[in-house]
Write an enzyme that holds these catalytic residues in place. Sequence first.
Site: not given
Ligand code: KIV
Length: 274
Positions: A43-44, A82, A112, A114, A181
Amino acid sequence: MKNTVITFREAKGREKLVMLTVYDYSTAKIMDQSGVHALLVGDSLGNVMLGYDNTLAVTLDDMIRHCTAVARASDNALVVCDMPFMSYHVSVEESLRNAGRLLAQGMAHAVKLEGGMDFCPTVRALIRASVPVMGHLGLTPQSVHALGGYRVQGRSLAAAQKLLDDARALQDAGVFALVLECVPAPLGARITHELAIPVIGIGAGPDCDGQVLVWQDMSGLTSAPPKFVKIFGQVDSAMRTAFTAYAEAVKSGVFPSQENSYSMSDTSLFDALR
Ligand code: KIV
């Protein structure tokens, strides 16, 4: 070789795992052919593709759109997507529905999310529904406001203990791997050593089972990347050179040449144009 959650688990202690974030078909194709084990549709994308200050505005539809592009490019790599902010926080039922869309419509192989032990009921429900889950602890960008900014996590004994407890709880809940992280390297090493699943570090030191970076950060496209980033190639200067050369060629009339144009032997046809 096709990378799966099984090959990921089996790599622990044998082979370092390589993961990169990616958000589009063309870049994913290159990574898939470059020995990258997993493509993370992070989600970056909120930061590096959409220009937001953080990841909070990214939607499930954004993730699905980008994930399908990446999945279509992947012949070898595991595609992890994500779950965006608030897509797994409201209820287990809603989390299941949203993760289901990431696999069915987004073509992800795993999701994924968090967070630590608070999210274990959700993780268990997803795994029961055959959705493989990767955990993410330490600096969790979706909690940027709760954490008071992007800062190194686990520096005190209590914070380090909480991270280790969360990591064990996620492993017990069934995650196949964990992203860790921005924690001190000795803590990264300790958590990696304690777990039987692979720990993929980002700013968590060299002893993790693998590494992940945001691709724009490691290729010189981000103006002030974090300390844990190493730049492996100046893609920005290659792009600048190409864009500037193109602009100059168009302005000076050098491009397009005959070579880049379509000819026609008999142009008298066009005399009839009105
Ligand atoms: O969203 C992302 O890019 C991430 C990485 C920083 C692991 O979760």
